[in-house]
Design a protein around this motif. Structure first.
Motif, PDB file in Angstrom:
ATOM      1  N   SER A  99       0.826  -1.210   0.000  1.00 13.30           N
ATOM      2  CA  SER A  99       0.000   0.000   0.000  1.00 13.30           C
ATOM      3  C   SER A  99       0.860   1.260   0.000  1.00 13.30           C
ATOM      4  N   ALA A 100       1.904   1.285   0.824  1.00 10.38           N
ATOM      5  CA  ALA A 100       2.770   2.469   0.896  1.00 10.38           C
ATOM      6  C   ALA A 100       3.497   2.683  -0.426  1.00 10.38           C
ATOM      7  N   ILE A 101       3.998   1.597  -1.025  1.00 12.50           N
ATOM      8  CA  ILE A 101       4.709   1.702  -2.309  1.00 12.50           C
ATOM      9  C   ILE A 101       3.779   2.224  -3.391  1.00 12.50           C
ATOM     10  N   LEU A 102       2.581   1.653  -3.479  1.00 13.16           N
ATOM     11  CA  LEU A 102       1.624   2.098  -4.493  1.00 13.16           C
ATOM     12  C   LEU A 102       1.160   3.534  -4.239  1.00 13.16           C
ATOM     13  N   ALA A 103       0.963   3.909  -2.974  1.00 13.48           N
ATOM     14  CA  ALA A 103       0.546   5.274  -2.660  1.00 13.48           C
ATOM     15  C   ALA A 103       1.641   6.269  -3.065  1.00 13.48           C
ATOM     16  N   ASP A 104       2.909   5.939  -2.750  1.00 11.92           N
ATOM     17  CA  ASP A 104       4.011   6.818  -3.147  1.00 11.92           C
ATOM     18  C   ASP A 104       4.114   6.933  -4.669  1.00 11.92           C
ATOM     19  N   ALA A 105       3.991   5.819  -5.363  1.00  7.62           N
ATOM     20  CA  ALA A 105       4.100   5.819  -6.823  1.00  7.62           C
ATOM     21  C   ALA A 105       2.955   6.616  -7.454  1.00  7.62           C
ATOM     22  N   LEU A 106       1.755   6.432  -6.932  1.00 11.45           N
ATOM     23  CA  LEU A 106       0.600   7.151  -7.467  1.00 11.45           C
ATOM     24  C   LEU A 106       0.708   8.649  -7.183  1.00 11.45           C
ATOM     25  N   THR A 107       1.168   8.998  -5.992  1.00 13.16           N
ATOM     26  CA  THR A 107       1.366  10.416  -5.648  1.00 13.16           C
ATOM     27  C   THR A 107       2.388  11.053  -6.593  1.00 13.16           C
ATOM     28  N   ALA A 108       3.508  10.371  -6.821  1.00 14.19           N
ATOM     29  CA  ALA A 108       4.542  10.901  -7.718  1.00 14.19           C
ATOM     30  C   ALA A 108       3.996  11.060  -9.134  1.00 14.19           C
ATOM     31  N   TRP A 109       3.227  10.094  -9.599  1.00 12.34           N
ATOM     32  CA  TRP A 109       2.667  10.170 -10.950  1.00 12.34           C
ATOM     33  C   TRP A 109       1.688  11.337 -11.061  1.00 12.34           C
ATOM     34  N   LEU A 110       0.825  11.500 -10.070  1.00 10.09           N
ATOM     35  CA  LEU A 110      -0.142  12.594 -10.101  1.00 10.09           C
ATOM     36  C   LEU A 110       0.552  13.953 -10.001  1.00 10.09           C
ATOM     37  N   ASP A 111       1.628  14.041  -9.199  1.00 12.46           N
ATOM     38  CA  ASP A 111       2.372  15.302  -9.096  1.00 12.46           C
ATOM     39  C   ASP A 111       3.011  15.663 -10.429  1.00 12.46           C
ATOM     40  N   ARG A 112       3.533  14.664 -11.137  1.00 16.82           N
ATOM     41  CA  ARG A 112       4.113  14.936 -12.460  1.00 16.82           C
ATOM     42  C   ARG A 112       3.052  15.425 -13.418  1.00 16.82           C
ATOM     43  N   ARG A 113       1.866  14.890 -13.345  1.00 15.46           N
ATOM     44  CA  ARG A 113       0.786  15.348 -14.213  1.00 15.46           C
ATOM     45  C   ARG A 113       0.449  16.801 -13.919  1.00 15.46           C
ATOM     46  N   GLY A 114       0.510  17.207 -12.649  1.00 17.02           N
ATOM     47  CA  GLY A 114       0.247  18.588 -12.271  1.00 17.02           C
ATOM     48  C   GLY A 114       1.284  19.527 -12.851  1.00 17.02           C
ATOM     49  N   SER A 115       2.555  19.110 -12.825  1.00 20.63           N
ATOM     50  CA  SER A 115       3.596  19.970 -13.390  1.00 20.63           C
ATOM     51  C   SER A 115       3.461  20.051 -14.900  1.00 20.63           C
ATOM     52  N   SER A 116       2.971  18.991 -15.510  1.00 21.04           N
ATOM     53  CA  SER A 116       2.735  19.022 -16.946  1.00 21.04           C
ATOM     54  C   SER A 116       1.652  20.046 -17.265  1.00 21.04           C
ATOM     55  N   GLU A 117       0.681  20.157 -16.388  1.00 23.11           N
ATOM     56  CA  GLU A 117      -0.373  21.150 -16.593  1.00 23.11           C
ATOM     57  C   GLU A 117       0.206  22.561 -16.536  1.00 23.11           C
ATOM     58  N   LEU A 118       1.151  22.783 -15.604  1.00 26.14           N
ATOM     59  CA  LEU A 118       1.803  24.089 -15.540  1.00 26.14           C
ATOM     60  C   LEU A 118       2.594  24.354 -16.809  1.00 26.14           C
ATOM     61  N   ASP A 119       3.287  23.335 -17.314  1.00 23.10           N
ATOM     62  CA  ASP A 119       4.019  23.490 -18.562  1.00 23.10           C
ATOM     63  C   ASP A 119       3.072  23.841 -19.701  1.00 23.10           C
ATOM     64  N   ASP A 120       1.932  23.155 -19.738  1.00 16.37           N
ATOM     65  CA  ASP A 120       0.954  23.436 -20.789  1.00 16.37           C
ATOM     66  C   ASP A 120       0.428  24.866 -20.678  1.00 16.37           C
ATOM     67  N   ARG A 121       0.217  25.310 -19.459  1.00 13.84           N
ATOM     68  CA  ARG A 121      -0.377  26.619 -19.235  1.00 13.84           C
ATOM     69  C   ARG A 121       0.607  27.753 -19.506  1.00 13.84           C
ATOM     70  N   PHE A 122       1.850  27.606 -19.034  1.00 15.69           N
ATOM     71  CA  PHE A 122       2.809  28.704 -19.124  1.00 15.69           C
ATOM     72  C   PHE A 122       3.922  28.466 -20.138  1.00 15.69           C
ATOM     73  N   GLY A 123       4.017  27.290 -20.685  1.00 15.87           N
ATOM     74  CA  GLY A 123       5.112  26.956 -21.591  1.00 15.87           C
ATOM     75  C   GLY A 123       5.178  27.854 -22.805  1.00 15.87           C
ATOM     76  N   LEU A 124       4.049  28.091 -23.449  1.00 13.96           N
ATOM     77  CA  LEU A 124       4.018  28.929 -24.652  1.00 13.96           C
ATOM     78  C   LEU A 124       4.459  30.358 -24.337  1.00 13.96           C
ATOM     79  N   ARG A 125       3.959  30.889 -23.227  1.00 13.25           N
ATOM     80  CA  ARG A 125       4.323  32.251 -22.830  1.00 13.25           C
ATOM     81  C   ARG A 125       5.815  32.335 -22.506  1.00 13.25           C
ATOM     82  N   LEU A 126       6.343  31.344 -21.803  1.00 13.03           N
ATOM     83  CA  LEU A 126       7.775  31.337 -21.485  1.00 13.03           C
ATOM     84  C   LEU A 126       8.621  31.194 -22.747  1.00 13.03           C
ATOM     85  N   ASP A 127       8.150  30.405 -23.696  1.00 14.52           N
ATOM     86  CA  ASP A 127       8.873  30.273 -24.968  1.00 14.52           C
ATOM     87  C   ASP A 127       8.928  31.611 -25.705  1.00 14.52           C
TER      88      ASP A 127
END
Length: 132
Positions: free
Chosen positions: A31-59
C-alpha cells in the motif's frame, strides 16, 4: 488518522513480481509503495499542466530575450567598428592645439546631450524615419 479507501486493481505479472520484491523489504508495504508511486505520478501530471499553461508564454519570452541579446551584440559590434574606423582616419591633435580640443569637447558634449534627449524621449534612431 487518515481515512483510507480500499481499492482492487489488476497488475501484469512482471509488475506484480517487482511489487512483491519491493514490499518484502523490512518496513515496506504494498500500500505504501503504491501510494508513493501514485502520488509521484499525479504530481508529475500537475507539473505538466503548468508546462501546458505557461510553456508557450515562457517560450515567447525566451525568444524575445534572444532577439534583444542579438540586437545588443549587433549594436556593440557596430559601435566598436565605428570607433575603430574613426580612430584610424582621424589624425591626433597636436599637444598645443587648444582650439581643436575645445571643439572636440563641444562636439562630445553635444553628442552626449543628444543621446540623453533621445533616451529620455524614448525615441530610436535606428529603424526610425529620418527627420524632415
Amino acid at each position: 488518522m487518515v481515512e483510507k479507501v480500499r481499492h482492487q486493481l489488476f497488475l501484469a505479472k512482471p509488475l506484480s513480481d517487482r511489487l512483491e520484491a519491493l514490499s518484502a523489504k523490512p518496513g515496506a508495504t504494498k500500500s505504501a509503495i503504491l501510494a508513493d508511486a501514485l502520488t509521484a505520478w499525479l504530481d508529475r501530471r500537475g507539473s505538466s499542466e503548468l508546462d501546458d499553461r505557461f510553456g508557450l508564454r515562457l517560450d515567447r519570452m525566451t525568444n524575445a530575450l534572444s532577439r534583444i541579446e542579438r540586437d545588443g551584440y549587433v549594436l556593440l559590434e557596430t559601435l566598436a567598428l565605428f570607433i575603430r574606423f574613426e580612430l584610424s582616419i582621424q589624425a591626433p591633435l597636436a599637444d598645443g592645439d587648444q582650439a581643436g580640443r575645445a571643439i572636440g569637447r563641444e562636439r562630445f558634449e553635444a553628442f552626449v546631450g543628444q543621446v540623453g534627449r533621445q533616451v529620455a524621449a524614448g525615441r530610436r534612431t535606428l529603424g526610425a524615419e529620418p527627420d524632415r
